[in-house]
Enzyme design. Structure first.
Site, short mmCIF file in Angstrom:
data_model
loop_
_atom_site.label_atom_id
_atom_site.label_comp_id
_atom_site.label_asym_id
_atom_site.label_seq_id
_atom_site.Cartn_x
_atom_site.Cartn_y
_atom_site.Cartn_z
N LYS A 170 -6.99 -0.79 2.28
CA LYS A 170 -7.11 -1.76 3.38
C LYS A 170 -7.20 -1.05 4.71
O LYS A 170 -6.72 0.09 4.87
CB LYS A 170 -5.92 -2.74 3.39
CG LYS A 170 -4.52 -2.14 3.60
CD LYS A 170 -4.13 -1.87 5.04
CE LYS A 170 -2.78 -1.16 5.17
NZ LYS A 170 -2.55 -0.48 6.43
N ASP A 192 2.33 -4.53 1.64
CA ASP A 192 0.87 -4.55 1.57
C ASP A 192 0.34 -4.90 0.18
O ASP A 192 -0.87 -5.00 -0.02
CB ASP A 192 0.30 -3.16 1.93
CG ASP A 192 0.54 -2.79 3.39
OD1 ASP A 192 0.70 -3.71 4.22
OD2 ASP A 192 0.54 -1.58 3.68
P1 ATP Z 1 1.28 2.17 3.76
O1 ATP Z 1 0.26 2.07 4.86
O2 ATP Z 1 1.27 1.01 2.80
O3 ATP Z 1 2.66 2.55 4.20
P2 ATP Z 1 0.03 4.61 3.13
O4 ATP Z 1 -1.39 4.25 2.90
O5 ATP Z 1 0.34 5.27 4.43
O6 ATP Z 1 0.91 3.37 2.88
P3 ATP Z 1 0.35 5.48 0.41
O7 ATP Z 1 -0.85 6.29 -0.01
O8 ATP Z 1 0.47 4.11 -0.11
O9 ATP Z 1 0.48 5.55 1.99
O10 ATP Z 1 1.63 6.34 0.01
C1 ATP Z 1 2.87 6.29 0.67
C2 ATP Z 1 3.84 7.14 -0.13
O11 ATP Z 1 4.08 6.47 -1.38
C3 ATP Z 1 3.28 8.51 -0.50
O12 ATP Z 1 3.67 9.47 0.42
C4 ATP Z 1 3.83 8.76 -1.89
O13 ATP Z 1 4.98 9.58 -1.83
C5 ATP Z 1 4.29 7.42 -2.41
N1 ATP Z 1 3.54 6.92 -3.62
C6 ATP Z 1 4.10 6.33 -4.69
N2 ATP Z 1 3.17 5.96 -5.58
C7 ATP Z 1 1.96 6.30 -5.07
C8 ATP Z 1 0.63 6.15 -5.53
N3 ATP Z 1 0.32 5.56 -6.70
N4 ATP Z 1 -0.35 6.60 -4.73
C9 ATP Z 1 -0.04 7.16 -3.54
N5 ATP Z 1 1.19 7.34 -3.06
C10 ATP Z 1 2.20 6.92 -3.81
#
Ligand code: ATP
Length: 300
Positions: free
Chosen positions: A10, A140
């Site tokens: 997103k 999210d």
């Molecule tokens: P958001 O904006 O929803 O906070 P984001 O896009 O910044 O998330 P994500 O890629 O969702 O970040 O990952 C956040 C943290 O979640 C990562 O640093 C990781 O440690 C953990 N995590 C757990 N499961 C997953 C997964 N399947 N894919 C990615 N990260 C994951």
């Protein structure tokens, strides 16, 4: 039987953030858009639970937690517990959404896992139950189920689809290093000790979306977390400038960052901007939105 479910990353066209609530969460008014950078979750029957993750060359595999700490484990356990069954499956996640990039890749994987395991285990969970399980997993996750373009309120988990008939073209530049979402919110609190209880409304962005005019949407893009992300990662300001000098209508930090987004006039303009950014950045992606939420792509 094997089921593969695809779920989108997103972006936030509008992200209004208020002062933290008594439960510690920040109230949000956001306009989500699902874009065509997607993760796939494949599940198959197994006598136990296994989870494998594969990532593209440019992504750091070590940044994705392995079994036990992955959000896909939590999604499986929650769904299994909800139905009083054992959590048994062989699961593989194929990532394309930048990790810790502000595009909610983990949330996409959780949504995809809920849909895939619901099919594999023959549960036929009603949509409203799936949405509330999703909200338990993360703010999210409900949007990753719904997809398209939606207004998000509460802490982002209350989603209401909004009409968005245009295809918008984006250039997406991930960062080598992720940013921790909680750290960005902490910096937001430090920078905004007087943040209003009510987050900024999304009316301007919704009105711009309805016109289908990229220049109007560019002018309406809004991210209250951008200053906090730039404070933690000052180099991103140069990237935003470079994208705008390269022909983008507007550059924006994606959610809590550090991924940066650039809105372009159309597909050709997006490719031209991407070409120029690629002279300075190794990974530059072109995508569009809105696209569908978590959906089955293989059922065999
Ligand atoms: P958001 O904006 O929803 O906070 P984001 O896009 O910044 O998330 P994500 O890629 O969702 O970040 O990952 C956040 C943290 O979640 C990562 O640093 C990781 O440690 C953990 N995590 C757990 N499961 C997953 C997964 N399947 N894919 C990615 N990260 C994951």
């Amino acid at each position: 039987m094997t089921v593969t479910v695809r779920a989108p990353g997103k972006i936030n066209l509008h992200l209004g953030v208020g002062a933290p609530r008594s439960d510690g969460f920040h109230p949000l008014v956001t306009v989500y858009q699902a874009v065509g950078i997607c993760d796939d979750v494949t599940v198959a029957p197994s006598p136990g639970w296994t989870l494998g993750v594969s990532v593209p060359d440019w992504m750091d595999a070590a940044a994705v937690p392995v079994t036990g700490d992955n959000i896909v484990d939590r999604a499986a356990q929650l769904l299994a517990r909800h139905h009083g069954i054992a959590s048994q499956a062989a699961v593989s996640v194929t990532k394309a959404i930048p990790v810790a990039g502000g595009m909610a890749g983990g949330s996409a994987d959780a949504a995809a896992a809920l849909v895939a395991l619901d099919r594999l285990w023959g549960l036929e969970t009603p949509d409203d139950e799936l949405l509330s399980l999703a909200a338990e997993l993360g703010s999210d996750v409900p949007f990753a189920l719904v997809g398209g373009t939606a207004l998000g309120t509460g802490r982002g988990e209350l989603v209401e689809p909004v009409p968005d008939p245009t295809t918008w073209w984006w250039v997406v530049v991930p960062s080598d290093e992720g940013l921790s979402t909680p750290a960005v919110y902490r910096r937001f609190d430090e920078l905004n000790p007087d943040a209003p209880a009510e987050p900024a409304a999304a009316a301007t962005t919704l009105a711009a979306l309805a016109t289908g005019d990229p220049e109007l949407l560019a002018g309406a893009l809004h991210n209250d977390l951008q200053d906090a992300a730039l404070d933690l990662r000052p180099d991103l300001a140069d990237l935003l400038d470079l994208g705008q000098q390269s022909g983008a209508l507007r550059g924006l930090v994606s959610g809590s960052g550090p991924t940066c987004l650039f809105l372009a006039d159309d597909a050709d303009a997006a490719r031209a901007v991407a070409g120029r950014l690629a002279e300075h950045h190794d990974v530059v992606l072109v995508t569009n939105g809105p696209v569908a939420g978590a959906h089955v792509v293989t059922y065999a």
